[in-house]
Design a protein around this motif. Structure first.
Motif, mmCIF file in Angstrom:
data_model
loop_
_atom_site.group_PDB
_atom_site.id
_atom_site.type_symbol
_atom_site.label_atom_id
_atom_site.label_comp_id
_atom_site.label_asym_id
_atom_site.label_seq_id
_atom_site.Cartn_x
_atom_site.Cartn_y
_atom_site.Cartn_z
ATOM 1 N N THR A 67 0.831 -1.192 0.000
ATOM 2 C CA THR A 67 0.000 0.000 0.000
ATOM 3 C C THR A 67 0.868 1.246 0.000
ATOM 4 O O THR A 67 1.857 1.311 0.724
ATOM 5 C CB THR A 67 -0.890 0.011 1.259
ATOM 6 N N VAL A 68 0.479 2.189 -0.831
ATOM 7 C CA VAL A 68 1.161 3.482 -0.867
ATOM 8 C C VAL A 68 0.127 4.557 -0.565
ATOM 9 O O VAL A 68 -0.963 4.549 -1.142
ATOM 10 C CB VAL A 68 1.809 3.748 -2.243
ATOM 11 N N THR A 69 0.466 5.439 0.336
ATOM 12 C CA THR A 69 -0.505 6.417 0.799
ATOM 13 C C THR A 69 0.058 7.826 0.725
ATOM 14 O O THR A 69 1.186 8.061 1.153
ATOM 15 C CB THR A 69 -0.892 6.116 2.270
ATOM 16 N N THR A 99 -5.049 6.497 -1.064
ATOM 17 C CA THR A 99 -4.393 5.203 -0.844
ATOM 18 C C THR A 99 -4.435 4.352 -2.109
ATOM 19 O O THR A 99 -5.504 4.150 -2.683
ATOM 20 C CB THR A 99 -5.095 4.441 0.293
ATOM 21 N N PHE A 100 -3.290 3.864 -2.503
ATOM 22 C CA PHE A 100 -3.177 2.943 -3.633
ATOM 23 C C PHE A 100 -2.726 1.580 -3.114
ATOM 24 O O PHE A 100 -1.822 1.508 -2.286
ATOM 25 C CB PHE A 100 -2.117 3.423 -4.637
ATOM 26 N N THR A 101 -3.356 0.537 -3.590
ATOM 27 C CA THR A 101 -2.847 -0.799 -3.307
ATOM 28 C C THR A 101 -2.296 -1.387 -4.600
ATOM 29 O O THR A 101 -2.984 -1.413 -5.620
ATOM 30 C CB THR A 101 -3.943 -1.702 -2.735
ATOM 31 N N VAL A 102 -1.059 -1.818 -4.545
ATOM 32 C CA VAL A 102 -0.329 -2.247 -5.735
ATOM 33 C C VAL A 102 0.268 -3.626 -5.476
ATOM 34 O O VAL A 102 0.594 -3.945 -4.334
ATOM 35 C CB VAL A 102 0.817 -1.238 -6.040
ATOM 36 N N THR A 103 0.368 -4.406 -6.509
ATOM 37 C CA THR A 103 1.076 -5.672 -6.369
ATOM 38 C C THR A 103 2.477 -5.533 -6.960
ATOM 39 O O THR A 103 2.646 -5.055 -8.089
ATOM 40 C CB THR A 103 0.317 -6.803 -7.078
ATOM 41 N N ALA A 104 3.453 -5.931 -6.158
ATOM 42 C CA ALA A 104 4.852 -5.760 -6.570
ATOM 43 C C ALA A 104 5.166 -6.625 -7.784
ATOM 44 O O ALA A 104 4.587 -7.694 -7.964
ATOM 45 C CB ALA A 104 5.770 -6.142 -5.417
ATOM 46 N N PRO A 105 6.074 -6.162 -8.613
ATOM 47 C CA PRO A 105 6.517 -7.001 -9.729
ATOM 48 C C PRO A 105 7.257 -8.234 -9.211
ATOM 49 O O PRO A 105 7.723 -8.262 -8.079
ATOM 50 C CB PRO A 105 7.459 -6.081 -10.514
ATOM 51 N N THR A 106 7.338 -9.217 -10.059
ATOM 52 C CA THR A 106 8.066 -10.422 -9.654
ATOM 53 C C THR A 106 9.570 -10.230 -9.821
ATOM 54 O O THR A 106 10.358 -10.936 -9.181
ATOM 55 C CB THR A 106 7.599 -11.626 -10.493
ATOM 56 N N ALA A 107 9.945 -9.303 -10.671
ATOM 57 C CA ALA A 107 11.379 -9.043 -10.858
ATOM 58 C C ALA A 107 11.919 -8.245 -9.682
ATOM 59 O O ALA A 107 11.276 -7.297 -9.215
ATOM 60 C CB ALA A 107 11.604 -8.279 -12.157
#
Ligand code: ZN
Length: 638
Positions: free
Chosen positions: A489-491, A526-534
């Protein structure tokens, strides 16, 4: 304080005694026997000096309620008073405000010359923004530049806000508080021609309906459902109806009296969008018909309109409910419009316009009742422009007229002389009454301009108009390290000057990923993001859409990092049990290592079609919206 405001105040002090009315003691119509007596018709027979002095209170005010009778010139007020309460009577709301003045309403041509007969868009823009503009303009100046509105400014300053009308909420008077378009008829996404460059798919801010959603007043009530059933043509809600969009953005969408009475709260987490008719509300009285020579016909009585909505949806009921929902320790700004005085005047419908004045008068009573009990609320009652109806003695030979039998048994002839039968009667250009009560209301006294209303209200509420500045101290919170493929999460906090924040994630490898935008709720986005796999060091950049304030945070994707997990995914469009605003959870801590909660009202769940962006081995899932692949930043709603 502008020099204009200071000048008006000075003149007001001189003009006070002449222009201030006493607060009436009772709303009882004088009988003909009374008014025939010496002094029997007097409204201010005793020395009123002390009453006037007592009614003058300096600011600040905690709350402001601005009530507008659209097209409610002195003729419209007088004919309604004559009909219902008698010539010597009192409109118990409108006539009860102790401080009165007059204001000029002229608009401008596109090249800045005076236009003596304005429309509701230019006049509303004048009090909503303090800037005079051209007819047709909704809170943009003559050059087309958006001007911040009272509602936007009040909201950014932490006040609750409401916008209530008996017309479509897209109509000019409510629209001027919530939208910025070049042409007032840009109602919805289907208003393609009318919207032109303002349309989302043309890179504009979107239609009035879309901007109403983006402005996110705590409460918007009126008619105009039809436009919200249209689907967005661009932006991150492309293809969805505006009602669905509002639900997805956390709104409580209601459409009937039960919905209104059932509301327990209206706030930024769950704002209210209530539209109770497709178009404008039906008026209290059935229409009367004006004809050439009609003033010589037998006088008619106004009859109830069978199509009128439930009294639970009267302007008074909506005003009372709005005040209940908006009243809070930080104050509120509420605009209330009786819209169809104007509309029925255009149709030469005397009964229609009289009924709408009476409806507005009831709403004014509700506002005054609250203000008197509260002691810290300014109430202003005025109009946007004068209109065509005139109370006449003889029947005009060539123009439309109607003869009405008033409650006190007299005949009142009303004439409409600005269009032929079947045409739309026109606005007129005379100055208007402006009346006030409460802290700061003395600023309405004397001759002022419509734009003064903006400054009177800004000053009374002590609003900071520098909205960009209100976002200058914003901070960003994000975890320093996240595990690949996990949500984080980024806020942005303290970003009160913005209504939306856009985001971009730049991974260590691959192209930047557009995170779209989210609504600012009580200063937090608030943003919810999924991290890259790299693996590798990435950067999140959040930008205030209105202020341009830019915030960046480094997010390092590291194998084995412990990523704070988002909480459970909420039901689409529903308000989470926690109210959807977990501001306490995200806080303003810079580290971002606390339990970062999922902010349901801004964040769309993954099941709504999360986007999988694949590039250079990086996979990033944007969870808060349904069609990230169609993101178009030109479509951000402001
Ligand atoms: Zn009009």
């Amino acid at each position: 304080m502008t020099s204009g405001r200071a000048a008006a105040t000075t003149f007001g002090a001189v003009a006070l005694a002449a222009s201030v009315a006493l607060v009436p003691t009772a709303a009882v119509a004088a009988t003909p026997a009374d008014v025939a007596q010496n002094g029997g018709a007097a409204r201010s027979i005793d020395d009123s000096t002390q009453a006037i002095l007592d009614s003058v209170q300096g600011g600040p005010a905690k709350n402001v309620i601005l009530l507008i009778g659209d097209g409610m010139g002195d003729s419209e007020i007088t004919s309604a008073r004559n009909y219902e309460y008698g010539a010597g009577g009192v409109l118990p709301g409108i006539d009860a405000l102790p401080l009165t003045g007059q204001y000029t309403t002229y608009s401008l041509t596109r090249d800045g010359k005076a236009d003596y007969v304005p429309d509701s868009a230019a006049t509303g823009s004048a009090w909503a923004t303090g800037t005079k503009t051209y007819d047709n303009a909704v809170s943009v100046d003559i050059a087309g530049t958006p001007q911040d509105t009272l509602l936007e400014i009040a909201k950014a300053n932490g006040l609750k806000t409401g916008n209530v009308t008996t017309s479509e909420v897209q109509d000019a008077t409510p629209a001027v508080q919530a939208a910025h378009v070049a042409a007032r008829s840009c109602y919805g996404p289907d208003s393609v021609t009318q919207c032109g460059a303002d349309a989302l798919d043309q890179g504009g801010r979107g239609s009035i309906s879309e901007q109403i959603i983006g402005t996110r007043a705590d409460l918007t009530l009126g008619g105009g459902s039809a436009s919200f059933r249209q689907a967005a043509r661009a932006g991150q809600y492309q293809g969805d109806t505006l009602f669905d969009q509002a639900g997805d953005r956390g709104y409580q969408v209601i459409g009937d009296a039960a919905g209104l009475s059932g509301l327990a709260a209206a706030d930024q987490t769950a704002p209210v969008l209530g539209t109770f008719t497709d178009g404008n509300f039906p008026t209290r009285f059935a229409p009367s018909t004006a004809t050439v020579g009609g003033g010589d016909l037998a006088p008619q009585r106004c009859t109830p309109n069978p199509a009128r909505l439930s009294t639970d949806l009267s302007l008074q009921a909506m005003t009372e409910k709005s005040i209940d929902l908006l009243d809070n320790e930080d104050g509120f700004f509420l605009q209330v419009e009786g819209a169809s005085i104007d509309k029925r005047d255009h149709s030469a419908d005397a009964c229609g316009q009289i009924g709408e004045v009476l409806d507005l008068d009831e709403a004014v009573q509700a506002a005054l009742d609250f203000a008197k009990a509260d002691g810290n609320t300014m109430v202003i009652v005025t109009a946007d422009h004068a209109h065509t109806s005139q109370i006449v003695d003889g029947t005009p030979p060539t123009s439309l007229s109607t003869s009405l039998l008033t409650n006190e048994g007299s005949t009142m002839k009303i004439a409409y002389g600005t269009a032929a039968a079947g045409g739309s009667q026109q606005h007129t250009g005379s100055q208007l009454r402006v009346a006030g009560y409460g802290p700061g209301a003395a600023n309405v006294v004397g001759l002022i301009d419509q734009t003064d209303n903006f400054f009177t209200i800004v000053n009374a509420l002590e609003l900071d108009r520098n909205l960009d500045g209100l976002s200058n101290d914003a901070t960003i919170s994000a975890p320093a390290e996240v595990a690949p493929g996990t949500d984080f999460t980024v806020t942005a906090s303290g970003i009160e000057g913005d209504r939306q924040v856009s985001g971009v994630f730049t991974p260590a490898t691959g192209d930047p990923v557009d995170l779209g935008y989210v609504d600012v709720i009580d200063g937090i986005a608030t943003f919810t993001v999924t991290a890259p796999t790299a693996l590798g060091a990435g950067t999140v950049t959040l930008t205030g859409v209105q202020s341009g304030v830019e915030l960046t945070a480094a997010v390092n994707v590291i194998a084995g990092a412990v990523t704070p997990a988002p909480s459970a995914t909420p039901t689409p469009g529903a308000v989470p049990a926690d109210g959807g605003n977990t501001a306490g959870g995200v806080g303003t801590a810079g580290s971002g290592n606390g339990p970062l909660a999922f902010t349901g009202s801004e964040v769309l769940p993954a099941l709504l079609l999360a986007l999988m962006l694949t590039g250079a081995g990086a996979v990033l899932v944007v969870r808060r919206r349904r069609r990230a692949g169609m993101i178009d930043h030109s479509g951000v709603q402001m």
